[in-house]
Design an enzyme around this catalytic site. Structure first.
Site, PDB file in Angstrom:
ATOM      1  N   GLY A   1       0.787  -1.222   0.000  1.00  0.00           N
ATOM      2  CA  GLY A   1       0.000   0.000   0.000  1.00  0.00           C
ATOM      3  C   GLY A   1       0.817   1.268   0.000  1.00  0.00           C
ATOM      4  O   GLY A   1       0.308   2.330   0.353  1.00  0.00           O
TER       5      GLY A   1
ATOM      6  N   LYS B   1      -0.237   2.340  -4.352  1.00  0.00           N
ATOM      7  CA  LYS B   1      -0.754   3.679  -4.640  1.00  0.00           C
ATOM      8  C   LYS B   1      -0.448   4.129  -6.067  1.00  0.00           C
ATOM      9  O   LYS B   1      -1.207   4.898  -6.657  1.00  0.00           O
ATOM     10  CB  LYS B   1      -0.160   4.686  -3.646  1.00  0.00           C
ATOM     11  CG  LYS B   1      -0.659   4.520  -2.206  1.00  0.00           C
ATOM     12  CD  LYS B   1      -2.112   4.921  -2.074  1.00  0.00           C
ATOM     13  CE  LYS B   1      -2.545   5.026  -0.612  1.00  0.00           C
ATOM     14  NZ  LYS B   1      -2.555   3.742   0.074  1.00  0.00           N
TER      15      LYS B   1
ATOM     16  N   ASP C   1      -8.424   6.656   1.945  1.00  0.00           N
ATOM     17  CA  ASP C   1      -7.346   7.312   2.673  1.00  0.00           C
ATOM     18  C   ASP C   1      -6.682   8.372   1.801  1.00  0.00           C
ATOM     19  O   ASP C   1      -6.700   8.292   0.574  1.00  0.00           O
ATOM     20  CB  ASP C   1      -6.312   6.288   3.136  1.00  0.00           C
ATOM     21  CG  ASP C   1      -5.761   5.452   1.979  1.00  0.00           C
ATOM     22  OD1 ASP C   1      -6.545   5.099   1.079  1.00  0.00           O
ATOM     23  OD2 ASP C   1      -4.555   5.157   1.978  1.00  0.00           O
ATOM     24  N   ASP C   2      -6.086   9.364   2.470  1.00  0.00           N
ATOM     25  CA  ASP C   2      -5.264  10.381   1.814  1.00  0.00           C
ATOM     26  C   ASP C   2      -6.008  11.114   0.701  1.00  0.00           C
ATOM     27  O   ASP C   2      -5.501  11.252  -0.428  1.00  0.00           O
ATOM     28  CB  ASP C   2      -3.969   9.753   1.279  1.00  0.00           C
ATOM     29  CG  ASP C   2      -3.150   9.092   2.366  1.00  0.00           C
ATOM     30  OD1 ASP C   2      -3.398   9.378   3.554  1.00  0.00           O
ATOM     31  OD2 ASP C   2      -2.261   8.285   2.041  1.00  0.00           O
TER      32      ASP C   2
ATOM     33  N   TYR D   1      -8.205   7.571   9.437  1.00  0.00           N
ATOM     34  CA  TYR D   1      -7.772   6.200   9.687  1.00  0.00           C
ATOM     35  C   TYR D   1      -6.808   6.072  10.865  1.00  0.00           C
ATOM     36  O   TYR D   1      -6.255   4.991  11.106  1.00  0.00           O
ATOM     37  CB  TYR D   1      -7.145   5.581   8.434  1.00  0.00           C
ATOM     38  CG  TYR D   1      -6.006   6.364   7.827  1.00  0.00           C
ATOM     39  CD1 TYR D   1      -4.713   6.289   8.353  1.00  0.00           C
ATOM     40  CD2 TYR D   1      -6.204   7.158   6.702  1.00  0.00           C
ATOM     41  CE1 TYR D   1      -3.668   6.982   7.787  1.00  0.00           C
ATOM     42  CE2 TYR D   1      -5.160   7.855   6.125  1.00  0.00           C
ATOM     43  CZ  TYR D   1      -3.896   7.769   6.663  1.00  0.00           C
ATOM     44  OH  TYR D   1      -2.852   8.468   6.102  1.00  0.00           O
TER      45      TYR D   1
ATOM     46  N   ASP E   1       8.058   5.030   2.504  1.00  0.00           N
ATOM     47  CA  ASP E   1       7.791   5.803   1.296  1.00  0.00           C
ATOM     48  C   ASP E   1       7.797   7.305   1.539  1.00  0.00           C
ATOM     49  O   ASP E   1       7.804   8.091   0.591  1.00  0.00           O
ATOM     50  CB  ASP E   1       6.472   5.378   0.646  1.00  0.00           C
ATOM     51  CG  ASP E   1       5.286   5.431   1.592  1.00  0.00           C
ATOM     52  OD1 ASP E   1       5.479   5.736   2.792  1.00  0.00           O
ATOM     53  OD2 ASP E   1       4.157   5.154   1.139  1.00  0.00           O
TER      54      ASP E   1
ATOM     55  N   ASN F   1       2.383  -2.729   6.149  1.00  0.00           N
ATOM     56  CA  ASN F   1       2.664  -1.987   4.914  1.00  0.00           C
ATOM     57  C   ASN F   1       4.137  -1.608   4.978  1.00  0.00           C
ATOM     58  O   ASN F   1       4.496  -0.587   5.562  1.00  0.00           O
ATOM     59  CB  ASN F   1       1.777  -0.746   4.844  1.00  0.00           C
ATOM     60  CG  ASN F   1       2.061   0.094   3.614  1.00  0.00           C
ATOM     61  OD1 ASN F   1       2.271  -0.429   2.530  1.00  0.00           O
ATOM     62  ND2 ASN F   1       2.075   1.413   3.779  1.00  0.00           N
TER      63      ASN F   1
END
Length: 701
Positions: A25, A56, A132-133, A177, A243, A271
């Site tokens: 993820g 992503k 998310d995001d 989240y 990341d 993740n």
């Protein structure tokens, strides 16, 4: 694949098995199909059961979520889903429509269902909707149709879930989240309360913990969010995610999550790092954690001697993982591997392993260089590697020790050049400098052995990181050698024309160094200062204290020469109070005991020179017309206050219009010689007629 209700030797919640495994993820280059297949093999071997497909930067997962997969892409996904089934791994396909979906538009819902129907035809039976995001502001059309963002997300999620036939595994990722995103708190979040009340009970909810990257996840925090969501969450754990920072890699164990959490969760998915092969430790230790419960079946290692958690020891889990990973490094079975290099044997009478070169194998003749042999990688090397790239909120033990030693060596560098009563401290400094050098050398040797490991796939994922840490350690090593007076090594990082590796970080590093408070969030906090220093202006009442310090330091300078027989310096009359410093050119240093140092200057040095009948040529006084003197007691082990005083003093002299300043020093005063030398801007100058044992140094302003 385990049947519904079967735990496969793992803990469970209700009649569903405990979800355990990996979520792909992260932001960045997705893993290859071959790497994912390798992941499934590892998950099956280690007892994990789930893979969540959510890269992503897969366009059709997020940005172009409406687009169907092409025939070629479909073939790859079919093969991947089939491989997961072969290894008893639940393949959960995730889609992220939240960037631009209009929740109230029936065509959008139809596009989402059509996309998931296509994946269902590939053989996938488990799904996930991720929000998310994304931006939380709804478009005007959605504001008219829904009372809140949460209601919009819940409506489409429930509709998709029912359209797919109520899959056994269906995950929902909320926009809020983690606890840090909840307004005002988890228990008072209207968003989470809506999700908990309206989302169908068969849908599981992903949660990252207190923060996006959670340091610790407590039982109490999970009980709180479970109460609001009306179901236990599935942890999407970013503890090993990297990341967000291209210079960081995480090779430490899964930790700071009590095994008491397991019966209170629906599952845990890690993740991890963007790079596939370095995730061996993250996934391996998670698998050990998942088994570490009283009813969790056969545990990998006994953990009973641990105080914090009787069922799981991060360090034992790490050692277990690194032991297995070592075999991966030494294996050539991985994609991209090479034939094993010649490895030095423990016994000198054994023949080294040779690469298969046929009849053309080269044998060096007498007097020629022997063939290169690669030292074999060891478990200690991997432990060091893990310590250097540990976890987001902490360094490993060896890394912490290196930072502590470097800090101590910097702080006490004056002691390295001290003599007489400071001799014992000087010995300690050099001993600890050697210890630091040995630790640096261990990093270099670890790098060399890693570089020669047969499994090149792992090496290539690690290479940028280990090159970076090797270079950083090399700079620190060179700096400490310079502090110890061991010349100016070739790797000396501070000179007028450095190589590009001498100033690290590129443009990003430049920005950070220009910002205030940079470094206040470093994982290694400098130990608190043992003393608080005050720098204030010199006043006539300080004359006796300044003279006392001057006399004490002159006496300690060289015990072999009587005090009265030591030749005078031009600046002595400043220190004894016979001549007052120029206006704005006197500073005094105080600690909790009292006055412990001073810095004094004359804008015009001629009166002081005339007082001791010292002839100074006009050419010298033209370039260096001003005179400075500074002295600090040995109890001030931190050089920073003295550097600040001399900086302020030179600034005042410059403001007066002076072109430069000089000082005289006794060669026996090794401590002050070392101080001026390390300032960098102060250089030795030639003054004719100087008495024996005295030298001059000057700086242009």
């Amino acid at each position: 694949m385990s049947k519904p209700g079967s735990t496969g030797g793992r803990p469970h919640t209700g009649n569903k098995r405990f979800i355990s495994g990996v979520v792909e993820g992260f932001y960045g280059r997705p893993w290859t199909m071959e790497q994912r297949t390798e992941l499934f093999k590892r998950e099956q071997k280690w007892g994990l059961n789930t893979y969540l497909y959510a890269p992503k930067d897969d366009y059709k997962h997020r940005m172009y979520w409406r687009d169907l997969y092409t025939a070629e892409e479909a073939e790859q996904l079919i093969a991947l889903i089939s491989a997961a089934k072969q290894h008893n791994v639940e393949f959960i396909y995730a889609i992220s429509p939240g960037l631009d979906i209009t929740f109230s538009n029936p065509k959008e819902a139809a596009a989402l269902k059509r996309k998931l129907d296509q994946v269902k035809q590939f053989g996938c039976r488990s799904f996930s909707l991720l929000f998310d995001d994304i931006e939380t502001e709804m478009c005007p059309a959605d504001k008219q149709a829904f009372s809140s963002f949460a209601h919009a997300q819940v409506a489409i999620t429930n509709a998709v879930y029912q359209h797919l036939g109520d899959p056994e595994y269906f995950l929902f990722c909320p926009t809020d989240y983690c606890a840090a995103f909840c307004t005002p708190t988890v228990s008072q979040s209207s968003y989470l309360h809506t999700v908990g009340e309206k989302l169908l009970p068969g849908i599981d909810i992903l949660w990252t913990g207190p923060k996006v990257v959670s340091h610790k996840i407590s039982v109490e925090s999970i009980e709180e969010v479970s109460s609001v969501l009306k179901r236990p969450p599935v942890i999407w754990d970013n503890i090993h995610a990297n990341d967000y920072d291209p210079q960081r890699l995480f090779l430490g164990p899964y930790k700071d999550r009590s095994t008491e959490l397991i019966p209170k969760l629906r599952g845990v998915l890690t993740n991890p790092n963007c790079e596939f092969y370095p995730n061996f430790v993250a996934i391996h230790t998670l698998a050990t954690w998942c088994k570490a419960t009283p009813d969790g079946g056969q545990r990998d290692v006994e953990m009973g001697d641990e105080e914090q958690d009787p069922f799981y020891s991060p360090q034992k889990a790490l050692t277990l993982a690194l032991t297995d990973w070592l075999q991966e490094f030494l294996s050539t079975d991985q994609p991209g591997g090479r034939p094993a290099a010649r490895l030095k044997k423990e016994s000198s009478d054994e023949e080294p392993m040779q690469t298969d070169m046929g009849e053309s194998s080269y044998i060096p003749g007498p007097g020629e260089n022997p063939l290169y042999t690669a030292e074999p990688l060891t478990l200690d090397d991997l432990k060091l590697l893990s310590d250097l790239f540990y976890l987001p909120y902490e360094h490993g033990a060896t890394a912490r020790t290196m930072l502590q030693e470097l800090d101590w060596l910097k702080t006490h560098s004056w002691d390295a050049a001290a003599e007489t009563d400071k001799f014992s401290q000087s010995v300690e400094w050099r001993s600890r400098a050697q210890r630091f050098d040995d630790m640096c050398e261990a990093v270099v040797q670890m790098f060399n052995r890693l570089s020669n490991a047969p499994n090149r796939s792992i090496l290539y994922d690690l290479y940028n990181y280990i090159c970076d840490i090797k270079s950083g350690v090399g700079l620190a090593r060179a700096y400490i050698k310079t502090l110890g007076g061991q010349g100016r090594p070739s790797a000396q990082p501070m000179n007028d024309d450095p190589e590009p590796w001498g100033f690290r970080g590129g443009l990003s590093g430049e920005f950070q160094r220009m910002l205030p408070c940079h470094g206040n969030r470093d994982l290694y906090r400098h130990p608190p200062m043992t003393a608080v220093y005050c720098i204030r202006s010199y006043c006539p009442e300080d004359k006796m204290e300044v003279e006392r310090i001057f006399t004490e330091m002159k006496s300690a300078g060289d015990g072999r020469v009587p005090l009265m027989m030591q030749p005078p310096l031009i600046c002595d009359s400043l220190s004894t109070g016979e001549i007052s410093p120029s206006p704005q050119c006197g500073l005094v240093l105080e600690d909790e005991i009292g006055v412990c140092g001073y810095a004094l200057a004359l804008i015009d040095a001629k009166p002081a020179a005339a007082k001791i009948q010292r002839a100074v040529s006009d050419s010298v006084l033209k370039d260096f017309p001003s005179l400075v003197t500074i002295q600090v007691l040995p109890r001030v082990t931190d050089p920073s206050p003295a550097k600040r005083m001399i900086g302020q003093l030179l600034s005042s002299i410059r403001s007066s219009g002076s072109r430069g300043a000089f000082c005289e020093l006794r060669q026996s005063d090794r401590r002050m010689l070392d101080f001026y030398t390390k300032l960098g801007s102060v250089k030795p100058i030639q003054i004719t007629g100087l008495p024996e044992g005295i030298l001059a140094m000057g700086t242009s302003l």
